[in-house]
Design an enzyme around this catalytic site. Structure first.
Site, PDB file in Angstrom:
ATOM      1  N   ALA A  74       0.829  -1.204   0.000  1.00 10.56           N
ATOM      2  CA  ALA A  74       0.000   0.000   0.000  1.00 10.56           C
ATOM      3  C   ALA A  74       0.864   1.256   0.000  1.00 10.56           C
ATOM      4  CB  ALA A  74      -0.936  -0.008   1.206  1.00 10.56           C
ATOM      5  N   THR A  75       1.984   1.226   0.716  1.00 14.34           N
ATOM      6  CA  THR A  75       2.840   2.418   0.780  1.00 14.34           C
ATOM      7  C   THR A  75       3.301   2.814  -0.616  1.00 14.34           C
ATOM      8  OG1 THR A  75       3.557   1.936   3.025  1.00 14.34           O
ATOM      9  CG2 THR A  75       4.992   3.347   1.709  1.00 14.34           C
ATOM     10  N   ASN A 154      -6.249   2.960  10.841  1.00  8.92           N
ATOM     11  CA  ASN A 154      -5.540   1.773  11.299  1.00  8.92           C
ATOM     12  C   ASN A 154      -5.452   1.679  12.812  1.00  8.92           C
ATOM     13  OD1 ASN A 154      -3.904   4.119  10.719  1.00  8.92           O
ATOM     14  ND2 ASN A 154      -2.132   2.921  11.330  1.00  8.92           N
ATOM     15  N   SER A 202      -3.507  -3.314   0.523  1.00  7.81           N
ATOM     16  CA  SER A 202      -2.359  -4.122   0.909  1.00  7.81           C
ATOM     17  C   SER A 202      -2.784  -5.575   1.024  1.00  7.81           C
ATOM     18  CB  SER A 202      -1.830  -3.619   2.246  1.00  7.81           C
ATOM     19  OG  SER A 202      -0.863  -4.514   2.723  1.00  7.81           O
ATOM     20  N   HIS A 204      -1.050  -8.015   2.838  1.00  5.13           N
ATOM     21  CA  HIS A 204      -0.774  -8.705   4.108  1.00  5.13           C
ATOM     22  C   HIS A 204      -1.738  -8.320   5.229  1.00  5.13           C
ATOM     23  CE1 HIS A 204       1.320  -5.625   6.675  1.00  5.13           C
ATOM     24  NE2 HIS A 204       1.419  -5.033   5.512  1.00  5.13           N
ATOM     25  N   CYS A 327       3.823   0.721  12.507  1.00  4.13           N
ATOM     26  CA  CYS A 327       4.829   1.478  11.761  1.00  4.13           C
ATOM     27  C   CYS A 327       5.532   2.518  12.615  1.00  4.13           C
ATOM     28  CB  CYS A 327       4.177   2.200  10.587  1.00  4.13           C
ATOM     29  SG  CYS A 327       3.248   1.099   9.541  1.00  4.13           S
TER      30      CYS A 327
END
Lengths: 383, 384
Positions: A74-75, A154, A202, A204, A327
């Site tokens: 996603a980043t 998140n 994403s 994962h 993160c």
């Protein structure tokens, strides 16, 4: 420390579903062709697998397969979208709008764009984590080219009202992007219905492997996003580099599994969340952050007055849970999300996030609640 | 030679050389594309392509898909989406704006009723037929492929395991024959879907040239390129000489009143009177008036000649009905400024094509809307 911890950190990452892994495995050792090899069956087999994976993702979020680009996560998708769109459209304007509670992947990219001369408005949130739609309206100027809001947060799980946001942005001809990483697989994400132009995902976080993500670019944005990487022209030149076929196959299969029973999964997670939160709320001084907002059904972020979050996490030896997001937690700082919701540094540092998932059992929730209650008692006595 | 015929001969050549083949068929188009559903292409294992599924932009990738299907020995449905025009595969950006579904079927030559065998039945037939190609838009499900042919009486020699489905498809095939439109069906049974493309097969028209002069020679050569069946007749041995015409033409030397016995006349049989002999043309025209099924009679020569013919018929007590006058085209051809025999042939064939397809021959730029009518390409959903 022999006993296996109860995993309650699904927003950080998920295990790869066994079914996903099994579909992936042949693509490491047998079907190992390069999806761009057009002259032999190895290449054709790989390309076919990528096509099917792309269809699975497109189907899950109701877009066309041609609108999906595979990335490393996603980043990267966020970077391609924000950098690529702003670069291509700077003649139309240099202003964009986002929100203070965004993931660092968005905030740090915005900061970089500011260094390049773009102006970014960061909308504030109220104590429940919501933005005010009126403030979005008044932030839009003639120079505004893009707005980006995460579908679900998140840390708190708070869901932005994407449909309402999209009505505002589209009426002002502003392109709307959403980072749907945490929403996918937990609630229905119907991009065409909402009217989002760009979205990021994403693998994962949805029981697929790490190292894969996807970018949705609406067909009408053709040519409106310039690449930020250069190379072999893969993914229509937008994301060059040999395709990670096993990973892509895994992400596709993960999406296929979600498509089969999203409602059932959501309801089960919602039931667990209710049990968890009802129990947690019996703890004195405990508050659920974002409780007054619509939230995804797997995320519970809570703060306990007078309890140090770091000490609490260390005491909860049998639980794998996070203080803030994965993160940012390598350097312990109060969460920017919780602070923007008006919490003090101390209270923000006292907060923990429990995020459940496909393999969470009800007895694990019961056990976690007992552990937390015990630990809080202990810490309050020793405080 | 028409596309299907060239595909069948290419297949026969390939199998004679022990080469495996895949048949690619456009089974559905949403939006616009150069080739419509029903376009076909044969690919042999060496990558030799016969026929075409697009204007050239898809063939490169389709070649690989065909070889891949052959390698896996499995039917495959592939979607080409040119509607955003940013697909790297297509790239050529021809301005097409459509989603094209192409079915790839590896041909098993030992199997009775394989797709090529079915297509061969079609081209060998001189009547209208409906070809049913079954596929599934969910690519992970079985793609059944070219399955059935219905004749004009809705009889078929093939079978489907699902009788309810067969009955419904037969009902839809009846509409295809009646309205002469393709049908795209989505059949739902117990929650699962089956798609089918019902294609109307019309045999090539038969062009009967009355008169075997040099202009008839040019005309027949051009009609042969269109894949039409051609019959040439003339009373003169020197003209109606098979050596002067392509081998595919049937050449008959006879008197006007006799040659019609050798012609099987139906609603795809068109006549051009080009004998340059007033009395011969008139005699034939008089005979043709007895066949209401003939859709087109072209008469070479100025309007004055045609009026004289009408007068002469009138003195014999023959008055032409409105229907008869409507299908007689004299002077023959569209107004294309044609002067040379080849130009005149082009103008005549264009007119026949327009009449047979029930269109008016106007420039497409003056036509409102899409080149191909959109409404006929939507899936009609039936629950079984």
């Amino acid at each position: 420390m022999n006993a296996k911890q109860i995993y309650l950190d699904y927003n950080a990452t998920t295990s790869t579903d066994q079914r996903v892994l099994e579909v992936m495995l042949p693509y490491f050792t047998e079907v190992y062709g390069n999806a761009s090899s057009v002259n032999h069956t190895y290449g054709w087999d790989a390309e076919e697998a990528v096509t099917i994976a792309r269809e699975h993702i497109a189907e899950l979020v109701n877009v066309k397969p041609t609108e999906i680009t595979f990335t490393s996560g996603a980043t990267e998708a966020i970077n391609i979208a924000l950098m690529g769109y702003c670069k291509a459209n700077q003649h139309r304007g240099n202003h964009m709008i986002t929100c203070v509670t965004e993931h660092k992947a968005v905030l740090d990219t915005c900061e970089h764009l500011e260094q390049l001369g773009f102006k970014v408005t960061y909308l504030p949130v109220d104590p429940s984590g919501k933005i005010q739609l009126e403030s979005l309206k008044s932030a839009i100027t003639e120079r505004t080219i893009l707005a980006t809001f995460m579908y679900a947060n998140n840390e708190t799980g708070v869901i932005h009202p994407m449909k309402e946001i999209s009505e505002i942005t589209s009426s002002h001809d502003v392109v709307l992007m959403t980072d749907a990483t945490q929403a996918l697989g937990k609630i229905p994400v119907n991009l065409k219905e909402i009217g989002v132009d760009i979205a990021t995902f994403s693998s994962h976080k949805i029981y697929g492997p790490k190292g894969v993500g996807a970018l949705y670019l609406s067909g009408h944005l053709k040519g409106d996003v310039l690449p930020i990487l250069f190379g072999g022209g893969q993914e229509r030149g937008l994301r060059p580099g040999t395709l990670n076929v096993p990973g892509i196959v895994g992400m596709g299969t993960a999406c296929e599994i979600i498509s089969t029973d999203l409602t059932g999964d959501s309801l089960r997670l919602k039931a667990l969340q209710t049990i968890l939160e009802n129990e947690l709320l019996t703890i004195e001084g405990l508050a659920i952050n974002g409780a007054n907002s619509p939230r995804i059904p797997n995320t519970t972020n809570f703060s306990i007055e007078g309890v140090d979050g770091s000490r609490l996490v260390r005491t909860l030896k049998n639980l794998a849970i996070s203080q803030g997001s994965a993160c940012t937690s390598s350097v312990l700082q109060p969460s920017h999300v919780l602070k923007s919701m008006g919490m003090s540094d101390d209270l923000a540092l006292s907060s923990l996030r429990i995020s459940t998932g496909r393999f969470t059992l009800e007895e694990e929730i019961t056990e976690a609640v007992l552990e937390i209650k015990k630990a809080v008692e202990l810490l309050k006595v020793t405080a | 030679m028409r596309e299907l015929e060239s595909i069948i001969s290419a297949y026969e050549l390939a199998t004679a050389n022990n080469l495996q083949c895949t048949l690619a068929t456009v089974v559905h188009v949403e939006g616009s594309s150069y080739r419509k559903a029903g376009a076909r292409m044969l690919v042999d294992e060496n990558g030799v392509m016969t026929g075409a599924i697009s204007g050239g932009c898809l063939e490169g990738d389709a070649l690989n898909k065909a070889l891949h299907a052959l390698h896996q020995n499995q039917n495959k449905l592939i979607t080409y989406d040119t509607s955003d025009e940013h697909d790297a595969i297509i790239g050529a950006q021809l301005g097409c704006n459509g989603i094209i579904q192409v079915l790839f079927e590896p041909i098993d030559q030992n199997k009775n009723g394989n797709p090529i065998a079915l297509l061969k039945k079609l081209v060998d037939s001189k009547t209208k037929k409906v070809v049913v190609t079954m596929f599934n838009l969910n690519k992970r499900l079985e793609q059944k492929g070219t399955q059935l042919i219905f004749d004009q009486n809705l009889m078929t020699t093939q079978q489907l395991a699902d009788h309810g489905l067969l009955t419904q498809i037969r009902t839809d095939a009846e509409k295809v024959l009646k309205y002469e439109f393709p049908h795209f069906g989505e059949y739902i049974k117990a929650g699962s879907k089956q798609h089918a493309f019902l294609e109307l097969y019309t045999p090539p028209p038969t062009l009967v040239l009355v008169g075997a002069g040099n202009d008839a020679q040019v005309l027949s050569n051009m009609a042969a390129i269109l894949g039409w069946d051609i019959i040439v007749t003339d009373g003169r041995h020197t003209h109606a000489d098979a050596n002067r015409f392509m081998s595919s033409c049937q050449v008959i030397v006879t008197r006007p009143d006799q040659f019609l016995r050798n012609v099987n006349i139906d609603d795809r049989t068109v006549f051009v009177l080009i004998s340059h002999n007033y009395n011969y043309d008139l005699a034939v025209l008089k005979l043709l008036l007895d066949f209401p099924e003939i859709p087109y009679i072209g008469i070479l020569g100025p309007k004055k000649k045609f009026h004289r013919m009408l007068d002469d018929l009138g003195t014999e007590g023959i008055e032409l009905s409105a229907d008869q006058l409507k299908k007689i085209h004299s002077p023959v051809g569209l107004n294309l400024g044609a002067e040379t025999p080849a130009e005149i042939a082009l103008s005549i064939l264009s007119e026949i094509q327009a009449v047979l397809s029930n269109t008016n021959g106007q420039p497409l730029k003056d036509k409102d809307g899409a080149i191909h009518e959109k409404k006929h390409y939507q899936f009609k959903v039936t629950s079984l």
